[in-house]
Design an enzyme around this catalytic site. Structure first.
Site, PDB file in Angstrom:
ATOM      1  N   GLU A  36       1.017  -1.367   0.011  1.00 59.53           N
ATOM      2  CA  GLU A  36      -0.111  -0.059   0.038  1.00 59.53           C
ATOM      3  C   GLU A  36       0.937   1.081   0.063  1.00 59.53           C
ATOM      4  OE1 GLU A  36      -3.176   1.128  -0.179  1.00 59.53           O
ATOM      5  OE2 GLU A  36      -2.333   3.102   0.272  1.00 59.53           O
ATOM      6  N   TYR A  54     -27.470  10.056   3.479  1.00 59.30           N
ATOM      7  CA  TYR A  54     -27.691   8.927   4.483  1.00 59.30           C
ATOM      8  C   TYR A  54     -26.934   8.810   5.621  1.00 59.30           C
ATOM      9  CZ  TYR A  54     -24.139   6.834   1.167  1.00 59.30           C
ATOM     10  OH  TYR A  54     -23.149   6.566   0.695  1.00 59.30           O
ATOM     11  N   ASP A 104     -11.487  -0.347  -9.251  1.00 58.80           N
ATOM     12  CA  ASP A 104     -11.428   0.804 -10.296  1.00 58.80           C
ATOM     13  C   ASP A 104     -10.333   0.655 -10.934  1.00 58.80           C
ATOM     14  OD1 ASP A 104     -13.537   1.611  -8.706  1.00 58.80           O
ATOM     15  OD2 ASP A 104     -12.492   3.550  -8.102  1.00 58.80           O
ATOM     16  N   ARG A 107     -16.619   4.948   4.036  1.00 56.98           N
ATOM     17  CA  ARG A 107     -15.567   4.048   3.431  1.00 56.98           C
ATOM     18  C   ARG A 107     -14.360   3.900   4.545  1.00 56.98           C
ATOM     19  NH1 ARG A 107     -10.469   4.597   1.286  1.00 56.98           N
ATOM     20  NH2 ARG A 107      -9.995   3.447  -0.398  1.00 56.98           N
TER      21      ARG A 107
HETATM   22  C1  LIG Z   1     -19.097  10.119  -4.943  1.00 62.11           C
HETATM   23  C2  LIG Z   1     -18.997   8.618  -4.995  1.00 62.11           C
HETATM   24  C3  LIG Z   1     -19.887   7.878  -4.342  1.00 62.11           C
HETATM   25  C4  LIG Z   1     -19.704   6.378  -4.227  1.00 62.11           C
HETATM   26  N1  LIG Z   1     -20.629   5.542  -3.596  1.00 62.11           N
HETATM   27  C5  LIG Z   1     -20.438   4.254  -3.858  1.00 62.11           C
HETATM   28  C6  LIG Z   1     -21.528   3.462  -3.253  1.00 62.11           C
HETATM   29  O1  LIG Z   1     -22.470   3.957  -2.788  1.00 62.11           O
HETATM   30  N2  LIG Z   1     -21.337   2.082  -3.436  1.00 62.11           N
HETATM   31  C7  LIG Z   1     -20.121   1.634  -3.964  1.00 62.11           C
HETATM   32  O2  LIG Z   1     -19.990   0.219  -4.024  1.00 62.11           O
HETATM   33  N3  LIG Z   1     -19.282   2.288  -4.536  1.00 62.11           N
HETATM   34  C8  LIG Z   1     -19.384   3.928  -4.472  1.00 62.11           C
HETATM   35  N4  LIG Z   1     -18.432   4.393  -5.279  1.00 62.11           N
HETATM   36  C9  LIG Z   1     -17.039   3.882  -5.640  1.00 62.11           C
HETATM   37  C10 LIG Z   1     -16.035   3.387  -4.690  1.00 62.11           C
HETATM   38  O3  LIG Z   1     -15.856   4.348  -3.721  1.00 62.11           O
HETATM   39  C11 LIG Z   1     -14.984   2.747  -5.603  1.00 62.11           C
HETATM   40  O4  LIG Z   1     -15.445   2.049  -6.812  1.00 62.11           O
HETATM   41  C12 LIG Z   1     -13.994   1.914  -4.602  1.00 62.11           C
HETATM   42  O5  LIG Z   1     -13.523   2.784  -3.581  1.00 62.11           O
HETATM   43  C13 LIG Z   1     -12.856   1.408  -5.446  1.00 62.11           C
HETATM   44  O6  LIG Z   1     -12.023   0.428  -4.447  1.00 62.11           O
HETATM   45  P1  LIG Z   1     -10.762  -0.128  -5.030  1.00 62.11           P
HETATM   46  O7  LIG Z   1     -10.325  -1.206  -3.996  1.00 62.11           O
HETATM   47  O8  LIG Z   1     -10.744  -0.634  -6.478  1.00 62.11           O
HETATM   48  O9  LIG Z   1      -9.674   1.248  -5.236  1.00 62.11           O
HETATM   49  P2  LIG Z   1      -9.529   2.332  -3.974  1.00 62.11           P
HETATM   50  O10 LIG Z   1     -10.447   2.335  -2.918  1.00 62.11           O
HETATM   51  O11 LIG Z   1      -9.085   3.490  -4.754  1.00 62.11           O
HETATM   52  O12 LIG Z   1      -8.172   1.856  -3.509  1.00 62.11           O
HETATM   53  C14 LIG Z   1      -6.844   1.805  -4.183  1.00 62.11           C
HETATM   54  C15 LIG Z   1      -5.833   1.641  -2.881  1.00 62.11           C
HETATM   55  O13 LIG Z   1      -4.492   1.456  -3.797  1.00 62.11           O
HETATM   56  C16 LIG Z   1      -3.479   2.395  -3.250  1.00 62.11           C
HETATM   57  N5  LIG Z   1      -2.564   2.682  -4.340  1.00 62.11           N
HETATM   58  C17 LIG Z   1      -2.536   3.600  -5.488  1.00 62.11           C
HETATM   59  N6  LIG Z   1      -1.456   3.566  -6.128  1.00 62.11           N
HETATM   60  C18 LIG Z   1      -0.680   2.391  -5.601  1.00 62.11           C
HETATM   61  C19 LIG Z   1       0.583   2.021  -5.811  1.00 62.11           C
HETATM   62  N7  LIG Z   1       1.368   2.367  -6.814  1.00 62.11           N
HETATM   63  N8  LIG Z   1       1.227   1.033  -4.900  1.00 62.11           N
HETATM   64  C20 LIG Z   1       0.418   0.309  -3.866  1.00 62.11           C
HETATM   65  N9  LIG Z   1      -0.593   1.080  -3.383  1.00 62.11           N
HETATM   66  C21 LIG Z   1      -1.111   2.000  -4.365  1.00 62.11           C
HETATM   67  C22 LIG Z   1      -4.161   3.564  -2.814  1.00 62.11           C
HETATM   68  O14 LIG Z   1      -3.455   4.405  -1.747  1.00 62.11           O
HETATM   69  C23 LIG Z   1      -5.448   3.063  -2.461  1.00 62.11           C
HETATM   70  O15 LIG Z   1      -5.456   2.719  -0.877  1.00 62.11           O
HETATM   71  C24 LIG Z   1     -18.433   5.926  -5.102  1.00 62.11           C
HETATM   72  C25 LIG Z   1     -17.346   6.565  -5.748  1.00 62.11           C
HETATM   73  C26 LIG Z   1     -17.574   8.039  -5.517  1.00 62.11           C
HETATM   74  C27 LIG Z   1     -16.685   8.911  -6.279  1.00 62.11           C
END
Ligand SMILES: Cc1cc2nc3c(=O)[nH]c(=O)nc-3n(C[C@H](O)[C@H](O)[C@H](O)COP(=O)(O)OP(=O)(O)OC[C@H]3O[C@@H](n4cnc5c(N)ncnc54)[C@H](O)[C@@H]3O)c2cc1C
Length: 396
Positions: free
Chosen positions: A34, A215, A292, A107
């Site tokens: 991380e 909410y 994502d 979150r």
């Molecule tokens: C306004 C808004 C509302 C939302 N509401 C919802 C909802 O109601 N329900 C829902 O399911 N989703 C919701 N989402 C979407 C959700 O927040 C994301 O889809 C989700 O957090 C993605 O998770 P992830 O683990 O793919 O990425 P992230 O949570 O972005 O985690 C990525 C991690 O990788 C780390 N990282 C980055 N680069 C590196 C690197 N080179 N080396 C090591 N670590 C690294 C980062 O620091 C981070 O900790 C919402 C998003 C937005 C913008």
């Protein structure tokens, strides 16, 4: 020679931590890299529908999440101009029907619950302040450099978010696209609810060129707001400051109760909404993306985190079945990751499409908005909720 039992996960977000737990449950040693030195309080509220909550419950997180999540009683769509309810959908019925909770959660609380579970698992090593720098693919796995060290593994899972370094190093260049929309996010103490009432459900306010989602989170102690408006500001990141005067001006023509909610927020942050274009690669050899990193989407289906959690469950089930006890060759890992991508793509694409459609429907102006409100009332809560069954009924 790569360690046939180690899997590296880049990113300790929602998808990465879920993947670590799911892979460890299948018998793998997991190293999570991380970038940040601390799992900070970034982001705001998330809705976790039964398709995602059931994965987390299966991983043993029920009691940790029950301590911080809220179970909303309904989702109420509200006309922004009149302040009147369009339709109230009893979301509690979904949990009863599917047998899995519908939660709303901060979150940071979800990430903290996952991190505690990870810390308690002897087969997972979480390395904070350790950004993935580079990846080398070879005949029997991957070598990853990060935090000044080298690690060899059977596979690398890129769960490092929409600006994924893994995607940038391994896959043909493909960039997230700015949607022209900005999410303003903020919270306030539940006692400060403008009408003095206890908010038990999700409010979805629909107005021309903007919508507002409200909410309770943090065990009901705080209220979460997301206000989505159009604009050209497109900086990366989750934590840029937003000016109260600007957001108040954007909602000046909304019903008084919506304006009161906006005025109650203590501190606004802005988040430019980017989405990954359809059709990018999800896997190559021993490397796969999840969450994502592969399919960052607009948040209007409230499923971005949900899809990351589902990805993690499917990926771990596949790798567990083919390699759980050190069996299997590197070629079989690649085939398993290819199958994972093929399994996930159609569903995620459908959710991405729904999110785009919702965005358009939510922001309709004038007569089109009137037609939308009439259509929603005519369909009624049961049929509106049933349209989501294909999302909520999913099982790993
Ligand atoms: C306004 C808004 C509302 C939302 N509401 C919802 C909802 O109601 N329900 C829902 O399911 N989703 C919701 N989402 C979407 C959700 O927040 C994301 O889809 C989700 O957090 C993605 O998770 P992830 O683990 O793919 O990425 P992230 O949570 O972005 O985690 C990525 C991690 O990788 C780390 N990282 C980055 N680069 C590196 C690197 N080179 N080396 C090591 N670590 C690294 C980062 O620091 C981070 O900790 C919402 C998003 C937005 C913008």
């Amino acid at each position: 020679m790569a360690d046939s039992h180690t899997i590296i996960v880049a990113g300790a977000g929602i998808g990465g931590l879920t993947a670590a737990l799911a892979l460890a449950a299948k018998g793998f040693r997991v190293v999570v890299l991380e970038r940040t030195g601390r799992l900070d309080e970034v982001g705001a509220g998330l809705q976790l529908s039964p398709n995602a909550s059931r994965v987390l419950v299966d991983l043993g997180l029920r009691s940790r999440l029950e301590a911080c999540a809220v179970t909303p009683d309904a989702v109420t769509a509200i006309n922004a101009r009149s302040g009147r309810s369009i339709v109230r959908m009893p979301i509690g019925d979904v949990a009863t029907r599917t047998g899995s909770p519908y939660w709303v959660v901060h979150r940071a609380d979800l990430q903290a619950a996952l991190a505690l579970q990870v810390a308690a698992h002897p087969a997972i090593e979480l390395r904070l302040g350790c950004a993935l720098d580079d990846v080398t693919l070879h005949a029997d796995g991957v070598t990853v450099s990060g935090g000044g060290g080298l690690e060899q593994a059977l596979a690398l899972i890129g769960a490092d978010g929409i600006w994924s370094a893994v995607r940038g190093r391994v896959f043909p260049k493909i960039e997230p696209m700015f949607s022209g929309l900005i999410a303003w996010r903020g919270t306030f103490a539940a006692e400060a609810m403008p009408d003095g009432e206890k908010l038990r459900g999700v409010q979805l306010w629909l107005g021309p060129d903007a919508h507002l989602v409200v909410y309770p989170i943090s065990g009901g102690r705080r209220i979460n707001l997301v206000a989505v408006v159009d604009g050209s500001w497109s900086q990366r990141g989750w934590s840029a400051r937003g000016e109260l005067t600007e957001i108040i001006a954007r909602f000046a023509h909304w019903a008084g109760s919506a304006r009161a909610l906006i005025g109650a927020v203590e501190r606004w942050t802005r988040w430019a909404l980017f989405a990954m274009p359809d059709g990018g690669a999800w896997n190559q050899g021993p490397v796969a993306l999840l969450g994502d990193a592969s399919h960052g989407m607009l948040p209007f289906a409230a499923q971005g985190a949900g899809m990351a959690i589902e990805d993690a469950a499917v990926l771990a089930a596949g790798l567990g079945a083919s390699h759980g006890d050190g069996r299997g060759t590197a070629a079989e890992v690649a085939a398993t990751l290819q199958r994972y991508a093929a399994l996930r793509r159609p569903r995620v694409k459908r959710v991405q499409r729904l999110a785009r459609q919702n965005g358009m429907i939510y922001h309709l102006p004038g007569a089109a908005a009137l037609a939308r409100d009439i259509a929603m009332r005519t369909l009624g809560p049961d049929r509106l909720l049933a349209r989501q069954n294909w999302i909520y009924d999913w099982r790993p």
